[in-house]
Scaffold this motif. Structure first.
Motif, mmCIF file in Angstrom:
data_model
loop_
_atom_site.group_PDB
_atom_site.id
_atom_site.type_symbol
_atom_site.label_atom_id
_atom_site.label_comp_id
_atom_site.label_asym_id
_atom_site.label_seq_id
_atom_site.Cartn_x
_atom_site.Cartn_y
_atom_site.Cartn_z
ATOM 1 N N UNK A 131 0.834 -1.205 0.000
ATOM 2 C CA UNK A 131 0.000 0.000 0.000
ATOM 3 C C UNK A 131 0.866 1.251 0.000
ATOM 4 N N UNK A 132 1.901 1.249 0.858
ATOM 5 C CA UNK A 132 2.775 2.420 0.949
ATOM 6 C C UNK A 132 3.576 2.615 -0.331
ATOM 7 N N UNK A 152 -7.087 3.124 -5.965
ATOM 8 C CA UNK A 152 -7.912 1.935 -5.749
ATOM 9 C C UNK A 152 -7.059 0.754 -5.289
ATOM 10 N N UNK A 153 -5.859 0.625 -5.868
ATOM 11 C CA UNK A 153 -4.952 -0.459 -5.460
ATOM 12 C C UNK A 153 -4.542 -0.302 -3.997
ATOM 13 N N UNK A 154 -4.290 0.946 -3.601
ATOM 14 C CA UNK A 154 -3.911 1.205 -2.210
ATOM 15 C C UNK A 154 -5.047 0.836 -1.270
ATOM 16 N N UNK A 196 1.702 -1.708 11.774
ATOM 17 C CA UNK A 196 1.685 -2.001 10.344
ATOM 18 C C UNK A 196 0.347 -1.611 9.729
ATOM 19 N N UNK A 197 -0.722 -1.848 10.458
ATOM 20 C CA UNK A 197 -2.042 -1.432 9.975
ATOM 21 C C UNK A 197 -2.102 0.085 9.834
ATOM 22 N N UNK A 198 -1.459 0.788 10.761
ATOM 23 C CA UNK A 198 -1.443 2.252 10.705
ATOM 24 C C UNK A 198 -0.623 2.767 9.518
ATOM 25 N N UNK A 199 0.439 2.038 9.153
ATOM 26 C CA UNK A 199 1.215 2.413 7.959
ATOM 27 C C UNK A 199 0.316 2.367 6.728
ATOM 28 N N UNK A 200 -0.498 1.325 6.632
ATOM 29 C CA UNK A 200 -1.427 1.210 5.505
ATOM 30 C C UNK A 200 -2.451 2.340 5.522
ATOM 31 N N UNK A 201 -2.886 2.737 6.704
ATOM 32 C CA UNK A 201 -3.812 3.873 6.819
ATOM 33 C C UNK A 201 -3.175 5.149 6.273
ATOM 34 N N UNK A 202 -1.910 5.339 6.602
ATOM 35 C CA UNK A 202 -1.192 6.518 6.116
ATOM 36 C C UNK A 202 -1.038 6.465 4.591
ATOM 37 N N UNK A 203 -0.817 5.270 4.061
ATOM 38 C CA UNK A 203 -0.712 5.105 2.612
ATOM 39 C C UNK A 203 -2.029 5.486 1.931
#
Length: 222
Positions: A131-132, A152-154, A196-203
């Protein structure tokens, strides 16, 4: 468009991209460490939050300087405001990535059920970094349709991290209840995986900001 203004924009985009790539590279090292079940590899994660913060400030200062000197029109202004927010999101992603490494390395000991944890931790880290990386690559993308496709991919990868975290959380709660003496370590591992879930949120936030920069719309914060 004035040549100096265009040059500043390219510099800003390139610096944001390099900042993001540094975090993505660190996460790839972490992923290799988990796949090999060799935490000694985490020592190679050389991610300095202080350095990232300095770089973010330098980018933000260039953005503000560019805004002050060239008074960009509506679309260009929208782009610059988005970049200001993107640097903050990248800094938060870097902080979460660093926190994951520090906490996971400390708590993931031999007494824990490593197999059960890694079964979901590995795909969680992979989806988070996918995602990032996709979001960071959008910084240099100028085609509106490709930016929207990337967004959309992110969101797909970010949704995966939600599902994977929910599954690993359920398993860790069960393991902790069955091994009370190890519950502290299990919950610290869970805390690290939450990063790690939060990294995806930032992405997701970054990709949304870049869609806003290119095509307009509404800024949504993850």
């Amino acid at each position: 468009m004035l040549k100096p203004y265009k040059e500043n924009i390219e510099t800003i985009k390139n610096e944001i991209y390099l900042m993001g790539e540094e975090i993505v590279h660190a996460n790839k090292i972490s992923l290799s460490a988990l796949k090999e079940n060799d935490l000694s590899m985490l020592k190679d994660v050389n991610l300095s939050i202080k350095s990232l913060s300095v770089r973010a400030n330098e980018i933000d200062n260039l953005i503000v300087k560019t805004l002050a000197l060239y008074s960009p029109e509506a679309r260009d202004l929208r782009e610059m405001v988005s970049y200001l927010k993107v640097t903050n999101e990248l800094l938060r992603a870097g902080t979460n990535s660093k926190s994951f490494v520090k906490t996971f390395k400390k708590s993931f000991n031999e007494e824990l059920d490593r197999h059960t944890i890694l079964e979901y931790a590995i795909p969680l880290l992979k989806a988070s970094n996918n995602a990032l990386e996709t979001a960071v690559n959008l910084v240099k993308e100028e085609n509106d349709k490709e930016v929207e496709l990337g967004y959309k991919k992110v969101t797909v990868e970010e949704s995966k991290t939600d599902d994977l975290y929910a599954m690993v959380e359920k398993n860790i709660f069960k393991l902790a209840s069955e091994n009370i003496e190890l519950s502290k370590d299990y919950f610290e591992v869970l805390s690290s995986l939450r990063r790690l879930e939060k990294v995806a949120d930032r992405a997701a936030s970054i990709s949304n900001l870049l869609v806003f920069a290119e095509v307009g719309g509404i800024i949504e914060q993850a």
